[in-house]
Design a protein around this motif. Structure first.
Motif, mmCIF file in Angstrom:
data_model
loop_
_atom_site.group_PDB
_atom_site.id
_atom_site.type_symbol
_atom_site.label_atom_id
_atom_site.label_comp_id
_atom_site.label_asym_id
_atom_site.label_seq_id
_atom_site.Cartn_x
_atom_site.Cartn_y
_atom_site.Cartn_z
ATOM 1 N N LEU A 5 0.830 -1.204 0.000
ATOM 2 C CA LEU A 5 0.000 0.000 0.000
ATOM 3 C C LEU A 5 0.871 1.263 0.000
ATOM 4 O O LEU A 5 0.488 2.286 -0.576
ATOM 5 N N MET A 9 0.141 4.003 -2.791
ATOM 6 C CA MET A 9 -0.211 5.392 -2.489
ATOM 7 C C MET A 9 0.776 6.347 -3.140
ATOM 8 O O MET A 9 0.394 7.358 -3.727
ATOM 9 N N SER A 12 0.209 6.491 -6.943
ATOM 10 C CA SER A 12 -0.978 7.194 -7.413
ATOM 11 C C SER A 12 -0.889 8.691 -7.121
ATOM 12 O O SER A 12 -1.498 9.498 -7.803
ATOM 13 N N THR A 13 -0.103 9.074 -6.105
ATOM 14 C CA THR A 13 -0.005 10.495 -5.760
ATOM 15 C C THR A 13 1.164 11.168 -6.484
ATOM 16 O O THR A 13 1.046 12.300 -6.938
ATOM 17 N N GLU A 174 5.819 11.527 7.364
ATOM 18 C CA GLU A 174 4.652 12.208 6.807
ATOM 19 C C GLU A 174 4.596 11.884 5.311
ATOM 20 O O GLU A 174 5.550 12.135 4.581
ATOM 21 N N PHE A 175 3.466 11.329 4.878
ATOM 22 C CA PHE A 175 3.334 10.883 3.488
ATOM 23 C C PHE A 175 3.579 12.028 2.497
ATOM 24 O O PHE A 175 3.044 13.128 2.663
ATOM 25 N N ALA A 176 4.383 11.739 1.469
ATOM 26 C CA ALA A 176 4.626 12.672 0.352
ATOM 27 C C ALA A 176 5.055 14.054 0.819
ATOM 28 O O ALA A 176 4.766 15.055 0.175
ATOM 29 N N TYR A 204 7.986 6.532 0.992
ATOM 30 C CA TYR A 204 6.722 7.051 1.522
ATOM 31 C C TYR A 204 6.774 8.583 1.619
ATOM 32 O O TYR A 204 5.764 9.260 1.445
ATOM 33 N N VAL B 59 -5.025 12.317 1.384
ATOM 34 C CA VAL B 59 -4.210 11.118 1.204
ATOM 35 C C VAL B 59 -2.993 11.148 2.144
ATOM 36 O O VAL B 59 -2.370 12.186 2.363
ATOM 37 N N GLY B 60 -2.702 9.990 2.729
ATOM 38 C CA GLY B 60 -1.545 9.858 3.606
ATOM 39 C C GLY B 60 -1.793 10.302 5.027
ATOM 40 O O GLY B 60 -0.927 10.140 5.877
ATOM 41 N N LYS B 61 -2.984 10.864 5.300
ATOM 42 C CA LYS B 61 -3.275 11.291 6.676
ATOM 43 C C LYS B 61 -3.948 10.141 7.422
ATOM 44 O O LYS B 61 -4.709 9.365 6.841
ATOM 45 N N CYS B 74 -5.800 7.253 4.994
ATOM 46 C CA CYS B 74 -6.427 7.570 3.710
ATOM 47 C C CYS B 74 -5.471 7.195 2.580
ATOM 48 O O CYS B 74 -4.374 7.740 2.478
ATOM 49 N N ALA B 75 -5.896 6.240 1.733
ATOM 50 C CA ALA B 75 -5.062 5.779 0.622
ATOM 51 C C ALA B 75 -5.396 6.526 -0.665
ATOM 52 O O ALA B 75 -4.557 6.666 -1.544
#
Lengths: 493, 101
Positions: A5, A9, A12-13, A174-176, A204, B59-61, B74-75
């Protein structure tokens, strides 16, 4: 959560942002995702039980890791540098796996199930699309099997489940969040937990990952400059080589914001010289174990800067591994499992969602979820964790517990000493005697008596090595851990 | 619908997709923009939400419901906002850490 995942993620981002660079290969997040799905398709089609990765640091590493995750089978990286007689039993302990290898294959592996690492980036690899990937992979399934470095015995297979690794990543990254220009330079090997954690966190965060196949100080510095690298992680031996190579000249790497180190104990003189030479770079000390899904404690840039500026408390804490991450609990206990007061050394226990503490032979986590690290250490009043070393390495001389690290720290501060290890050798009278094996700086001279006099000046006489030998080098693992058993065998002979 | 760890949920009306990080301690109805979430792969009419003026789901949160312990990641983002039994589910604050990798 499943590891795949994280890539899904990111793909896709971030889509066409560059995910990984190695040599002349560069893959975007979307291309990495597509390549991983092709590998997954092949694993499912072949009914493979897992994927053994026996290769260098390269774009094929993330492809193989995420391919395994998409297919719901364990990823099993192995040290490609091991000799055939060590590698073959490990490969044979994992039957029915696809083996990704360098040219020439791997000892003990079925050639029919072996794939050349370079093929994984090829679009022609496996007939993707026709194979249905499992829609749900249980977070409790094993994601990665890592062989521990085995400095205190034969390598053990540590099991990290999807939930452990994803807890580490989503709890600390923290994502992206990375700037599109950010890049991480990775030189730690894929079969090491630091290499694994590095890949997952940087991916990530959305950082471009730049792989260096073999470590060389000049190539490392050149790559930082050429690629505009913003973060890098090294093991202490690598930093020591960079510092020696710079020979007092500034590192001149203005883009490098963070330099983190871990994997083994950092000699303070090396760190202090590095802080001088890497002006403008924030240093991070990361402490963790394979069984804890990498980092569980951090000493951050502010602590390093304060120590460099001369703050006496911060200077002491430069010898610590910092504070534990949010969500991690730490306890120091005595041999009878009783909690130790602040400042008193004992055995370090950890608890938290990223902590596995499990091997193929079973779990060592207790009923309350505590994992015995078998490291000795203590916690100061502000919560900084100090690690002395492995409990097994503690020297017990006439009933007194002596941490080798305390003596080694004093030894490496001597101008003539380049490297030092202190071990206990069996002794009928004292139980153990303190022995030191020392590597001298080139062009210097030091006698055993002079070394002992120096130790008595800085330590109690009961902590002065009784046996002193001089060696050309000390035995270490590729990630810089001392192979103390070899030193003990050498000095007990 | 049972919400189990690792399962993927989707909003039937918008693009939001979630992964369950921690299941709730008691049964709870999780909604996005008022529509109850379904398992990913189920039918998603995709009609959108009447009120899509908020910041949506990012997304990502991570989103955590204190009452039940439910935590989701959240994907895929979307305009709908999450609620557990009608309570707004806030973003779980993460303390930024220096990069150690």
């Amino acid at each position: 959560m499943n590891l795949s995942l994280l890539l899904e993620m990111a793909a896709s981002t971030l889509d066409d942002r560059t995910a990984v660079v190695s040599g002349d290969v560069a893959l975007s997040y979307a291309e990495l995702d597509a390549a991983a799905r092709r590998v997954a398709g092949k694993l499912v089609e072949d009914g493979a039980n897992g994927l053994i990765y026996c290769g260098t640091n390269d774009a094929s590493f993330p492809i193989a890791l995420f391919g395994s995750a998409y297919a719901g089978v364990p990823f099993i990286p192995m040290n490609y540098r091991l000799g055939d007689e060590q590698l073959a039993p490990l490969v044979q302990a994992n039957p029915g796996c696809m083996v990704v290898a360098e040219e020439g294959g791997v000892a003990g592996a079925d050639p029919a199930a072996t794939v050349d690492r370079r093929r994984l980036v090829e679009a022609s690899f496996a007939a993707a699309g026709d194979v249905e990937l499992p829609p749900f992979v249980d977070p409790d399934d094993v994601a990665v099997v890592l062989y521990t470095s085995g400095t205190s015995g034969t390598p053990k297979a540590a099991l990290l489940r999807h939930r452990h690794l994803t807890a580490y990543v989503i709890g600390t990254v923290e994502f992206a969040s990375a700037d599109p220009a950010d890049a991480a330079l990775v030189t730690v090997p894929p079969y090491h937990i630091a290499g694994m954690a590095n890949l997952l966190s940087n991916l990530y965060a959305g950082r471009r990952i730049v792989y260096l196949d073999a470590f060389d100080p000049q190539v490392w510095l050149d790559t930082i400059r050429a690629e505009g690298v913003t973060q890098a992680m090294v093991v202490p031996t690598m930093l020591a080589r960079v510092v020696a190579h710079l020979d007092g000249k500034p590192a001149d790497v203005p883009t490098l914001r963070t330099l983190s180190y871990g994997g083994a104990r950092m000699p303070l003189p090396v760190l202090e010289r590095a802080l001088e030479l890497f002006e403008g770079t924030g240093f991070v000390n990361a402490y963790g174990l394979t069984e804890t899904s990498s980092t569980i404690a951090l000493l951050g840039p502010d602590d390093h800067a304060a120590a460099f500026a001369g703050d006496p408390e911060a200077k002491v804490r430069l010898g610590s591994v910092g504070k534990v991450l949010p969500g991690i609990e730490v306890e120091v206990r005595d041999e009878l499992d009783q909690p130790m007061p602040v400042g008193e050394p004992g055995l370090v226990f950890l608890r938290g969602e990223q902590i596995s503490g499990e091997y193929d032979q079973g779990s060592v986590v207790d009923a309350e979820g505590w994992f015995p690290t078998k490291d000795r250490g203590w916690i100061d009043a502000e919560g900084y964790l100090f690690i002395e070393g492995r409990a097994d390495d503690t020297i017990i001389r006439g009933g007194e517990n002596i941490a080798p690290a305390e003596i080694e720290d004093v030894l490496v501060r001597h101008d003539a000493i380049a490297d030092a290890v202190v071990v206990g050798v069996p002794d009928e009278e004292w139980g153990q005697r303190i022995a030191a094996a020392v590597v001298l700086e080139e062009g210097t001279a030091l006698s055993a008596e002079e070394l002992q006099a120096y130790c008595r000046e800085h330590l109690r006489s009961s902590k002065t090595p009784e046996i002193v030998v001089f060696r050309d080098e000390l035995p270490r693992t590729p990630t810089g851990k001392l192979l103390r058993r070899q030193v003990v065998a050498d000095l007990s002979a | 619908m049972e919400i189990k760890a690792g399962s993927r949920l989707a909003c039937p009306e918008c693009s939001v997709e979630l992964v369950v990080v921690r299941p709730p301690s008691t049964a709870v109805v999780l909604t996005c923009g008022g529509a109850e979430l379904v398992e990913a792969g189920a039918d998603r009419p995709g009609g959108g939400h009447a009120d899509a003026s908020g910041e949506g789901t990012l997304v990502g949160k991570r989103y955590a419901d204190e009452d039940t312990g439910l935590e989701v990641l959240c994907a895929k983002p979307g305009p709908g906002e999450l609620a557990a039994d009608g309570r707004a589910v806030p973003i779980k604050g993460a303390k930024p850490l220096p990069s150690s990798d």
